[in-house]
Design a protein around this motif. Structure first.
Motif, PDB file in Angstrom:
ATOM      1  N   TRP A 141       0.848  -1.188   0.000  1.00  0.00           N
ATOM      2  CA  TRP A 141       0.000   0.000   0.000  1.00  0.00           C
ATOM      3  C   TRP A 141       0.881   1.235   0.000  1.00  0.00           C
ATOM      4  O   TRP A 141       1.882   1.291   0.714  1.00  0.00           O
ATOM      5  N   ASP A 142       0.544   2.195  -0.823  1.00  0.00           N
ATOM      6  CA  ASP A 142       1.241   3.486  -0.860  1.00  0.00           C
ATOM      7  C   ASP A 142       2.733   3.335  -1.134  1.00  0.00           C
ATOM      8  O   ASP A 142       3.554   4.063  -0.601  1.00  0.00           O
ATOM      9  N   GLY A 143       3.101   2.343  -1.965  1.00  0.00           N
ATOM     10  CA  GLY A 143       4.490   2.170  -2.361  1.00  0.00           C
ATOM     11  C   GLY A 143       5.383   1.515  -1.334  1.00  0.00           C
ATOM     12  O   GLY A 143       6.598   1.415  -1.532  1.00  0.00           O
ATOM     13  N   LEU A 144       4.849   1.081  -0.200  1.00  0.00           N
ATOM     14  CA  LEU A 144       5.679   0.417   0.804  1.00  0.00           C
ATOM     15  C   LEU A 144       6.151  -0.928   0.275  1.00  0.00           C
ATOM     16  O   LEU A 144       5.372  -1.664  -0.320  1.00  0.00           O
ATOM     17  N   PRO A 145       7.426  -1.274   0.475  1.00  0.00           N
ATOM     18  CA  PRO A 145       7.893  -2.597   0.061  1.00  0.00           C
ATOM     19  C   PRO A 145       7.129  -3.676   0.815  1.00  0.00           C
ATOM     20  O   PRO A 145       6.797  -3.511   1.981  1.00  0.00           O
ATOM     21  N   CYS A 146       6.842  -4.767   0.143  1.00  0.00           N
ATOM     22  CA  CYS A 146       6.048  -5.821   0.773  1.00  0.00           C
ATOM     23  C   CYS A 146       6.680  -6.370   2.045  1.00  0.00           C
ATOM     24  O   CYS A 146       5.976  -6.750   2.970  1.00  0.00           O
ATOM     25  N   ALA A 147       8.007  -6.412   2.102  1.00  0.00           N
ATOM     26  CA  ALA A 147       8.673  -6.924   3.300  1.00  0.00           C
ATOM     27  C   ALA A 147       8.321  -6.080   4.523  1.00  0.00           C
ATOM     28  O   ALA A 147       8.262  -6.579   5.637  1.00  0.00           O
ATOM     29  N   TRP A 156      -5.065  -1.728  -2.005  1.00  0.00           N
ATOM     30  CA  TRP A 156      -3.927  -2.493  -1.512  1.00  0.00           C
ATOM     31  C   TRP A 156      -3.738  -3.682  -2.434  1.00  0.00           C
ATOM     32  O   TRP A 156      -4.689  -4.403  -2.734  1.00  0.00           O
ATOM     33  N   SER A 157      -2.509  -3.938  -2.882  1.00  0.00           N
ATOM     34  CA  SER A 157      -2.203  -5.076  -3.751  1.00  0.00           C
ATOM     35  C   SER A 157      -1.564  -6.194  -2.934  1.00  0.00           C
ATOM     36  O   SER A 157      -0.685  -5.925  -2.116  1.00  0.00           O
ATOM     37  N   PRO A 158      -1.988  -7.442  -3.169  1.00  0.00           N
ATOM     38  CA  PRO A 158      -1.342  -8.538  -2.433  1.00  0.00           C
ATOM     39  C   PRO A 158       0.118  -8.646  -2.836  1.00  0.00           C
ATOM     40  O   PRO A 158       0.462  -8.474  -4.004  1.00  0.00           O
ATOM     41  N   CYS A 159       0.988  -8.888  -1.886  1.00  0.00           N
ATOM     42  CA  CYS A 159       2.430  -8.894  -2.158  1.00  0.00           C
ATOM     43  C   CYS A 159       2.824  -9.909  -3.216  1.00  0.00           C
ATOM     44  O   CYS A 159       3.715  -9.641  -4.014  1.00  0.00           O
ATOM     45  N   GLU A 160       2.153 -11.074  -3.273  1.00  0.00           N
ATOM     46  CA  GLU A 160       2.532 -12.048  -4.281  1.00  0.00           C
ATOM     47  C   GLU A 160       2.239 -11.532  -5.693  1.00  0.00           C
ATOM     48  O   GLU A 160       2.927 -11.871  -6.637  1.00  0.00           O
ATOM     49  N   LEU A 161       1.255 -10.665  -5.852  1.00  0.00           N
ATOM     50  CA  LEU A 161       0.975 -10.081  -7.158  1.00  0.00           C
ATOM     51  C   LEU A 161       1.849  -8.862  -7.410  1.00  0.00           C
ATOM     52  O   LEU A 161       2.232  -8.588  -8.540  1.00  0.00           O
ATOM     53  N   TRP A 162       2.163  -8.109  -6.351  1.00  0.00           N
ATOM     54  CA  TRP A 162       2.982  -6.914  -6.502  1.00  0.00           C
ATOM     55  C   TRP A 162       4.325  -7.262  -7.127  1.00  0.00           C
ATOM     56  O   TRP A 162       4.800  -6.606  -8.031  1.00  0.00           O
ATOM     57  N   SER A 163       4.933  -8.356  -6.693  1.00  0.00           N
ATOM     58  CA  SER A 163       6.236  -8.744  -7.238  1.00  0.00           C
ATOM     59  C   SER A 163       6.103  -9.147  -8.703  1.00  0.00           C
ATOM     60  O   SER A 163       6.995  -8.876  -9.511  1.00  0.00           O
ATOM     61  N   LEU A 164       4.993  -9.776  -9.078  1.00  0.00           N
ATOM     62  CA  LEU A 164       4.793 -10.132 -10.487  1.00  0.00           C
ATOM     63  C   LEU A 164       4.586  -8.894 -11.354  1.00  0.00           C
ATOM     64  O   LEU A 164       5.061  -8.840 -12.484  1.00  0.00           O
TER      65      LEU A 164
END
Length: 135
Positions: free
Chosen positions: A40-46, A124-132
């Motif tokens: 969310w808002d450009g925060l890295p998923c980690a 908010w994007s799910p992290c597994e999709l954000w990396s793709l």
């Protein structure tokens, strides 16, 4: 073809919801699919927000905040909540809905958080999709 290229003045609508629900049963609550890490808002998923669902509450945790929402009502396609923590946001109402994306990942939707009290809307994007998507 319509919906393939975005016109600068028009948004591409979310993919249609097909079928009765998100899970094995059409009556399965939408909140059952929310738990996990989100970008969310450009925060890295980690380091990004974490969403936990427990006993009629949804807890949103970011590196600098924690919001506890009490589930007021829900269906397979939406969850309506009221903030109970922190005190500064207590009583604020939210509508949580999926915005489906074309993928076969487990969480094939972005989480749309509409603040019903002030009218703002976050996705908010799910992290597994954000990396793709970043490839």
């Amino acid at each position: 073809m319509l919906g393939v290229c975005a016109n600068g003045n028009m948004q591409i609508p979310p993919a249609p919801v097909l079928g009765g629900g998100l899970g094995p049963s059409p009556a399965e609550a939408f909140s059952a699919r929310m738990a996990g890490h989100w970008n969310w808002d450009g925060l890295p998923c980690a380091n990004g927000p974490n969403v936990m669902v427990d006993g009629g509450r949804i807890v949103f945790v970011t590196p600098d905040s924690r919001f506890v929402h009490l589930i007021e009502s829900e269906t397979s396609q939406e969850t309506r909540t009221r903030v109970v923590e922190p005190a500064s946001a207590s009583g604020d109402m939210h509508l949580l809905t999926p915005e489906f994306v074309a993928t076969s990942a487990t969480r094939n939707f972005d989480l749309v958080v509409e603040h019903r009290t002030d009218g703002t809307r976050d996705v908010w994007s799910p992290c597994e999709l954000w990396s793709l998507r970043r490839r």
